[in-house]
Scaffold this active site. Sequence first.
Site, PDB file in Angstrom:
ATOM      1  CB  SER A  69      11.986-102.424  82.722  1.00  0.00           C
ATOM      2  OG  SER A  69      11.327-102.126  83.924  1.00  0.00           O
ATOM      3  CB  CYS A 128      15.461 -93.283  86.318  1.00  0.00           C
ATOM      4  SG  CYS A 128      15.337 -95.053  85.982  1.00  0.00           S
ATOM      5  N   GLY A 215      18.757 -95.932  72.080  1.00  0.00           N
ATOM      6  CA  GLY A 215      19.350 -96.372  70.813  1.00  0.00           C
ATOM      7  C   GLY A 215      18.914 -95.516  69.625  1.00  0.00           C
TER       8      GLY A 215
HETATM    9  C1  LIG Z   1      20.341-100.701  80.322  1.00  0.00           C
HETATM   10  C2  LIG Z   1      20.282 -99.222  80.594  1.00  0.00           C
HETATM   11  C3  LIG Z   1      20.445 -98.752  81.900  1.00  0.00           C
HETATM   12  C4  LIG Z   1      20.414 -97.379  82.160  1.00  0.00           C
HETATM   13  N1  LIG Z   1      20.598 -96.945  83.447  1.00  0.00           N
HETATM   14  C5  LIG Z   1      20.651 -95.594  83.692  1.00  0.00           C
HETATM   15  C6  LIG Z   1      20.955 -95.091  84.998  1.00  0.00           C
HETATM   16  O1  LIG Z   1      21.227 -95.852  85.941  1.00  0.00           O
HETATM   17  N2  LIG Z   1      20.960 -93.743  85.189  1.00  0.00           N
HETATM   18  C7  LIG Z   1      20.700 -92.868  84.156  1.00  0.00           C
HETATM   19  O2  LIG Z   1      20.724 -91.649  84.365  1.00  0.00           O
HETATM   20  N3  LIG Z   1      20.448 -93.319  82.903  1.00  0.00           N
HETATM   21  C8  LIG Z   1      20.409 -94.647  82.649  1.00  0.00           C
HETATM   22  N4  LIG Z   1      20.183 -95.093  81.373  1.00  0.00           N
HETATM   23  C9  LIG Z   1      19.958 -94.112  80.285  1.00  0.00           C
HETATM   24  C10 LIG Z   1      21.234 -93.831  79.510  1.00  0.00           C
HETATM   25  O3  LIG Z   1      22.245 -93.281  80.342  1.00  0.00           O
HETATM   26  C11 LIG Z   1      20.945 -92.864  78.331  1.00  0.00           C
HETATM   27  O4  LIG Z   1      20.410 -91.663  78.859  1.00  0.00           O
HETATM   28  C12 LIG Z   1      19.949 -93.425  77.324  1.00  0.00           C
HETATM   29  O5  LIG Z   1      20.108 -94.819  77.172  1.00  0.00           O
HETATM   30  C13 LIG Z   1      20.073 -92.756  75.950  1.00  0.00           C
HETATM   31  O6  LIG Z   1      21.346 -92.945  75.370  1.00  0.00           O
HETATM   32  P1  LIG Z   1      21.684 -94.151  74.338  1.00  0.00           P
HETATM   33  O7  LIG Z   1      20.595 -94.166  73.311  1.00  0.00           O
HETATM   34  O8  LIG Z   1      23.044 -93.835  73.797  1.00  0.00           O
HETATM   35  O9  LIG Z   1      21.665 -95.411  75.144  1.00  0.00           O
HETATM   36  C14 LIG Z   1      20.200 -96.466  81.090  1.00  0.00           C
HETATM   37  C15 LIG Z   1      20.054 -96.953  79.786  1.00  0.00           C
HETATM   38  C16 LIG Z   1      20.098 -98.303  79.520  1.00  0.00           C
HETATM   39  C17 LIG Z   1      19.948 -98.775  78.099  1.00  0.00           C
END
Ligand SMILES: Cc1cc2nc3c(=O)[nH]c(=O)nc-3n(C[C@H](O)[C@H](O)[C@H](O)COP(=O)(O)O)c2cc1C
Length: 299
Positions: A69, A128, A215
Site C-alpha cells: 500500500s 492502482c 508475486g
Molecule cells: C511495491 C510496489 C509498487 C508498485 N507501484 C506501481 C506503480 O507505481 N504503478 C503501477 O502501474 N504499478 C505498480 N505496481 C504494480 C506492479 O507494476 C505490477 O503490476 C504488479 O506488482 C504485478 O507484478 P509482479 O507480481 O511481478 O510484482 C507496484 C507493485 C509493487 C509490489
Amino acid sequence: MKTKIKFLDLELKNPIIAASGTFGFGEEYAEHYDIEKLGGISYKGLTLDPRDGNDGIRVWETPAGMMNSVGLENPGVDAFARKIWPRIQDRNLISVVNLGGSTLETYLEGIRRLEHCDYDILELNISCPNVKAGGMAFGTEAKSAERITRAVRMTTQKRLMVKLSPNVGNIGEIAKACQAGGADAISLINTVQAMAIDTKSREIVFNNTYAGLSGPAIRPIALRMVHQTAKAVNIPIVGMGGISNADEVIQFLMAGASAVQIGTAFFTNPDQIFQIPTELEMWMEKEGVQSLEEIIGIV
Ligand SMILES: Cc1cc2nc3c(=O)[nH]c(=O)nc-3n(C[C@H](O)[C@H](O)[C@H](O)COP(=O)(O)O)c2cc1C
C-alpha cells in the site's frame, strides 16, 4: 541478439521489462547490475503533483508474494522531467513512463508536462488499487476506460499502453474498450485487491484497509487474464504478475503477451532476474526456436 522482439515499432533486445514501482528509476539497481541486460524499464508511477504515499504499514509479506500500500509515492512529473529524465535518458533500453491520476485533467496535464521528454512508451495506469489518485476507478468500467484512453490519445503522440486492473469482471471487455479508444498496447495485471489482519494487535494491517497483492500467488490469475485479453484485442500485450523465471516468461508469451514485466521477483532475487535473457536463449536453442515471436499466442 537472439531474444529480440518487435514491440509496436520498437525493437526490444529481450522481452523483459522491469515493472513499475518495483525498480524505481533504475538508478539503485544500476549501481550493482548491468541493467541494460533488460529489454526495458517501466519507471515508478508518476502523478502530476509529488506524493508522499500512504501512512502506516506499506508492505506485508504473504506465503506466496507480498502486499503493498505504497500509495504512489513519487516526485511528480515536473521533477521527473527536470531532474531525473536527463540522468537516465541515454540508456540502451526501452523507457516506459507510467502515469497515474485522480481526475482526467490531472492525467492530461501530467502528459502535457512530460511531452518534451523523449521516452518510448506512455503506460497509462488506470489500475492502482491503493489510492484514489491511482485512477483504478477509470479502469474498472469499459465506458470510462474508453473515455480516458480516447482523451489521452488526443493529447499525446507517444505510443500509448494502458495498464489494466485485475479487479474487474470482464477483462476482455475493458481491453477492447481501450483499443477502441486508441490504445496502441495493453499491459496487465496490476495488483489484486487483498487484505491482512494482524492478530496480535487485532487490527487491519493497512490504513487503507485493502492493499495490492503481487508475486507468485497472482501468476495463474495474470496468465488467465492475459490469455483472455489476447482473445479480445488485436494490439500487443505486455503481461505481468508473479513472473520470476524464463519458463514463466515463456508461459506468458504462449498465452499471448509480446513482452512481460517483472516486479516483485526483483525484491526476492534480482540476480536470477538478470539471468533470464540468457536462460531464454538457452531454451530457444534447445527447442529450435529461431525467434520468440514464433511462440506468442500459440495456446
Ligand atoms: C511495491 C510496489 C509498487 C508498485 N507501484 C506501481 C506503480 O507505481 N504503478 C503501477 O502501474 N504499478 C505498480 N505496481 C504494480 C506492479 O507494476 C505490477 O503490476 C504488479 O506488482 C504485478 O507484478 P509482479 O507480481 O511481478 O510484482 C507496484 C507493485 C509493487 C509490489
